[in-house]
Design a protein around this motif. Structure first.
Motif, mmCIF file in Angstrom:
data_model
loop_
_atom_site.group_PDB
_atom_site.id
_atom_site.type_symbol
_atom_site.label_atom_id
_atom_site.label_comp_id
_atom_site.label_asym_id
_atom_site.label_seq_id
_atom_site.Cartn_x
_atom_site.Cartn_y
_atom_site.Cartn_z
ATOM 1 N N ASN A 83 34.639 38.819 28.479
ATOM 2 C CA ASN A 83 35.631 38.017 28.558
ATOM 3 C C ASN A 83 36.853 38.260 28.809
ATOM 4 O OD1 ASN A 83 34.783 34.812 27.846
ATOM 5 N ND2 ASN A 83 33.512 36.186 26.321
ATOM 6 N N HIS A 84 37.363 39.188 28.290
ATOM 7 C CA HIS A 84 38.620 39.803 28.415
ATOM 8 C C HIS A 84 38.825 40.446 30.038
ATOM 9 C CE1 HIS A 84 42.383 42.019 28.219
ATOM 10 N NE2 HIS A 84 41.698 42.980 28.720
ATOM 11 N N THR A 85 37.986 41.023 30.470
ATOM 12 C CA THR A 85 37.956 42.005 31.663
ATOM 13 C C THR A 85 37.803 40.891 33.067
ATOM 14 O OG1 THR A 85 35.764 42.606 31.788
ATOM 15 C CG2 THR A 85 37.206 44.071 30.923
ATOM 16 N N LEU A 86 36.710 40.122 32.864
ATOM 17 C CA LEU A 86 36.123 39.087 33.944
ATOM 18 C C LEU A 86 37.227 37.984 34.064
ATOM 19 C CD1 LEU A 86 32.442 38.992 33.570
ATOM 20 C CD2 LEU A 86 33.868 40.180 34.995
ATOM 21 N N LYS A 87 37.880 37.473 32.967
ATOM 22 C CA LYS A 87 38.896 36.434 32.816
ATOM 23 C C LYS A 87 40.224 37.204 33.723
ATOM 24 C CE LYS A 87 41.209 32.685 32.238
ATOM 25 N NZ LYS A 87 42.433 32.955 32.275
ATOM 26 N N ASN A 88 40.419 38.518 33.315
ATOM 27 C CA ASN A 88 41.487 39.171 34.056
ATOM 28 C C ASN A 88 41.257 39.142 35.681
ATOM 29 O OD1 ASN A 88 43.970 40.739 34.527
ATOM 30 N ND2 ASN A 88 42.906 42.327 34.038
ATOM 31 N N TYR A 90 39.233 36.874 37.436
ATOM 32 C CA TYR A 90 39.426 35.500 37.652
ATOM 33 C C TYR A 90 40.796 35.166 37.803
ATOM 34 C CZ TYR A 90 40.073 30.718 36.875
ATOM 35 O OH TYR A 90 40.495 29.301 36.880
ATOM 36 N N ASP A 91 41.699 35.603 37.174
ATOM 37 C CA ASP A 91 43.290 35.286 37.204
ATOM 38 C C ASP A 91 43.804 35.977 38.497
ATOM 39 O OD1 ASP A 91 43.405 33.922 35.038
ATOM 40 O OD2 ASP A 91 44.213 35.582 33.701
ATOM 41 N N ILE A 92 43.385 37.400 38.937
ATOM 42 C CA ILE A 92 43.667 38.153 40.145
ATOM 43 C C ILE A 92 43.203 37.276 41.366
ATOM 44 C CG2 ILE A 92 43.523 40.224 41.329
ATOM 45 C CD1 ILE A 92 43.451 41.563 38.617
ATOM 46 N N VAL A 93 42.047 37.289 41.187
ATOM 47 C CA VAL A 93 41.344 36.611 42.738
ATOM 48 C C VAL A 93 41.531 35.092 42.682
ATOM 49 C CG1 VAL A 93 39.137 35.886 43.671
ATOM 50 C CG2 VAL A 93 39.380 37.906 42.345
ATOM 51 N N THR A 94 41.986 34.359 41.782
ATOM 52 C CA THR A 94 42.381 32.869 41.899
ATOM 53 C C THR A 94 43.852 32.664 42.374
ATOM 54 O OG1 THR A 94 42.633 32.451 39.408
ATOM 55 C CG2 THR A 94 40.567 31.852 40.631
ATOM 56 N N GLY A 95 44.680 33.606 41.876
ATOM 57 C CA GLY A 95 46.063 33.699 42.353
ATOM 58 C C GLY A 95 46.170 34.092 43.828
ATOM 59 N N TYR A 96 45.461 34.961 44.113
ATOM 60 C CA TYR A 96 45.684 35.313 45.656
ATOM 61 C C TYR A 96 44.967 34.320 46.397
ATOM 62 C CZ TYR A 96 45.272 38.354 49.934
ATOM 63 O OH TYR A 96 45.310 38.796 51.213
ATOM 64 N N ALA A 114 46.941 23.871 46.472
ATOM 65 C CA ALA A 114 45.431 24.412 46.643
ATOM 66 C C ALA A 114 44.869 24.008 44.988
ATOM 67 C CB ALA A 114 45.829 25.918 46.518
ATOM 68 N N GLN A 115 43.566 24.178 45.350
ATOM 69 C CA GLN A 115 43.001 23.593 43.871
ATOM 70 C C GLN A 115 42.209 24.999 43.571
ATOM 71 O OE1 GLN A 115 42.655 20.146 42.967
ATOM 72 N NE2 GLN A 115 43.998 20.676 44.352
ATOM 73 N N VAL A 116 42.076 25.226 42.291
ATOM 74 C CA VAL A 116 41.694 26.311 41.416
ATOM 75 C C VAL A 116 40.298 25.995 40.803
ATOM 76 C CG1 VAL A 116 42.178 28.029 39.793
ATOM 77 C CG2 VAL A 116 44.161 27.050 41.244
ATOM 78 N N PRO A 117 39.451 26.796 40.920
ATOM 79 C CA PRO A 117 38.338 26.324 40.180
ATOM 80 C C PRO A 117 38.082 26.757 38.515
ATOM 81 C CG PRO A 117 37.901 28.573 41.309
ATOM 82 C CD PRO A 117 39.229 27.970 41.787
ATOM 83 N N ASP A 118 37.039 26.278 37.886
ATOM 84 C CA ASP A 118 37.369 26.780 36.567
ATOM 85 C C ASP A 118 36.671 27.973 36.302
ATOM 86 O OD1 ASP A 118 38.240 24.293 35.593
ATOM 87 O OD2 ASP A 118 36.386 23.304 35.546
ATOM 88 N N PHE A 119 37.202 28.703 35.438
ATOM 89 C CA PHE A 119 36.281 30.166 35.073
ATOM 90 C C PHE A 119 35.173 29.747 34.421
ATOM 91 C CE2 PHE A 119 35.791 33.387 31.626
ATOM 92 C CZ PHE A 119 35.947 34.372 32.557
ATOM 93 N N ASN A 120 33.923 30.560 35.214
ATOM 94 C CA ASN A 120 32.722 30.079 34.885
ATOM 95 C C ASN A 120 32.202 30.856 33.678
ATOM 96 O OD1 ASN A 120 29.816 29.819 35.062
ATOM 97 N ND2 ASN A 120 29.827 29.869 37.203
ATOM 98 N N GLN A 121 32.372 30.183 32.698
ATOM 99 C CA GLN A 121 32.044 30.866 31.361
ATOM 100 C C GLN A 121 30.599 30.861 30.969
ATOM 101 O OE1 GLN A 121 34.769 31.323 28.736
ATOM 102 N NE2 GLN A 121 33.015 32.869 28.257
ATOM 103 N N PHE A 151 29.970 38.819 40.482
ATOM 104 C CA PHE A 151 30.801 37.636 39.841
ATOM 105 C C PHE A 151 32.108 37.449 40.378
ATOM 106 C CE2 PHE A 151 33.832 36.396 36.667
ATOM 107 C CZ PHE A 151 33.048 35.331 35.863
ATOM 108 N N THR A 152 32.687 38.770 40.753
ATOM 109 C CA THR A 152 34.017 38.699 41.020
ATOM 110 C C THR A 152 33.996 37.771 42.344
ATOM 111 O OG1 THR A 152 34.689 40.410 39.961
ATOM 112 C CG2 THR A 152 36.200 39.752 41.436
ATOM 113 N N GLN A 153 33.265 38.175 43.236
ATOM 114 C CA GLN A 153 33.052 37.735 44.458
ATOM 115 C C GLN A 153 32.700 36.178 44.400
ATOM 116 O OE1 GLN A 153 30.013 40.379 46.409
ATOM 117 N NE2 GLN A 153 31.220 39.737 48.327
ATOM 118 N N SER A 154 32.108 35.739 43.411
ATOM 119 C CA SER A 154 31.594 34.160 43.155
ATOM 120 C C SER A 154 32.899 33.367 43.085
ATOM 121 C CB SER A 154 30.663 34.121 42.159
ATOM 122 O OG SER A 154 31.301 34.179 40.916
ATOM 123 N N ILE A 155 33.831 33.694 42.412
ATOM 124 C CA ILE A 155 35.107 33.218 42.244
ATOM 125 C C ILE A 155 35.809 33.035 43.514
ATOM 126 C CG2 ILE A 155 37.715 33.646 41.306
ATOM 127 C CD1 ILE A 155 36.453 35.737 39.416
#
Length: 233
Positions: A83-88, A90-96, A114-121, A151-155
């Motif tokens: 949760n910690h690392t993948l949320k990080n 997510y923040d990096i990729v969605t920000g860019y 710009a629309q931001v997707p939800d974190f895929n919990q 997972f990161t690409q799926s963001i």
């Protein structure tokens, strides 16, 4: 009381991850392209792959069978780690991705945010459960490699889908393009192509492990179509 090793592991992983990102030529290039207004979702995808690989390398640097109690990934460790690392990530990729999307909207003369997707919990939960269920860490350590990149690409794919659907509902005509990379499988070859929103394959945003296909889209010229008269304005 047993020592909480998750705290120390996360600190080491975070430091290594930040160091790798700061030295990445790919990330430096993507940032420069964004600053010059030339970044597209191809760059977002490249950034996601790089960030995903850097995370995987950093985790594998410190998370080993010997570093874990009884050589097992217990739930309290895997849950916090994923949760910690993948949320990080997510923040990096969605920000860019949001910055790129806002630039694309501006070029297309679209006054849309710009629309931001939800974190895929749910995906994270699946990774945690598989890590925890394994008898020993060595039986499941492979999941900390390519699956983290996927997972990161799926963001990125989720970001595109969120914005495409939002703009289509607003009456615009976004066009989605999927391009194969390297030596694609037959499934990926069948998905490759350029599609209008309402004619895109159902699996256009899906990818398998080690898939490097690039999903991109063009928001169009900012014109809207009346869904009843089919007139453009």
């Amino acid at each position: 009381m047993d020592k909480d090793i998750a705290i120390d592991l996360l600190k080491l992983i975070d430091e290594s991850f930040k160091d790798k990102n700061s030295k990445s030529e790919i990330l430096r290039r993507d940032i420069e392209l964004l600053k010059s207004g030339k970044a597209t979702y191809k760059e977002v995808n490249d950034l996601a792959i790089e960030v995903g690989q850097n995370l995987s390398h950093s985790i594998n640097e410190f998370v080993t069978a010997k570093s874990l109690p009884n050589e097992k990934m217990y739930f309290n460790i895997s849950n916090r780690l994923m949760n910690h690392t993948l949320k990080n990530n997510y923040d990096i990729v969605t920000g860019y991705a949001s910055d790129v999307q806002n630039q694309l909207n501006q070029v297309a003369n679209l006054h849309l945010k710009a629309q931001v997707p939800d974190f895929n919990q749910e995906k994270v939960k699946g990774l945690v459960e598989r890590l925890t269920a394994a008898e020993t860490f060595d039986d499941i350590k492979w999941i900390l490699d390519e699956p983290l990149v996927t997972f990161t690409q799926s963001i990125v794919d989720d970001s595109i889908q969120k914005n495409v659907e939002f703009q289509a509902k607003a009456g615009l005509q976004p066009r989605i393009t999927r391009t194969v990379v390297g030596k694609p499988c037959d499934w990926c070859k069948n998905l490759a192509g350029s599609y209008s929103y309402n004619k895109a394959p159902d699996d256009i945003y899906r990818r398998h492990e080690r898939c490097r296909c690039v999903v991109d889209y063009n928001p169009g010229d900012g014109r809207k179509q009346n869904v009843w008269t089919k007139d453009w304005k």
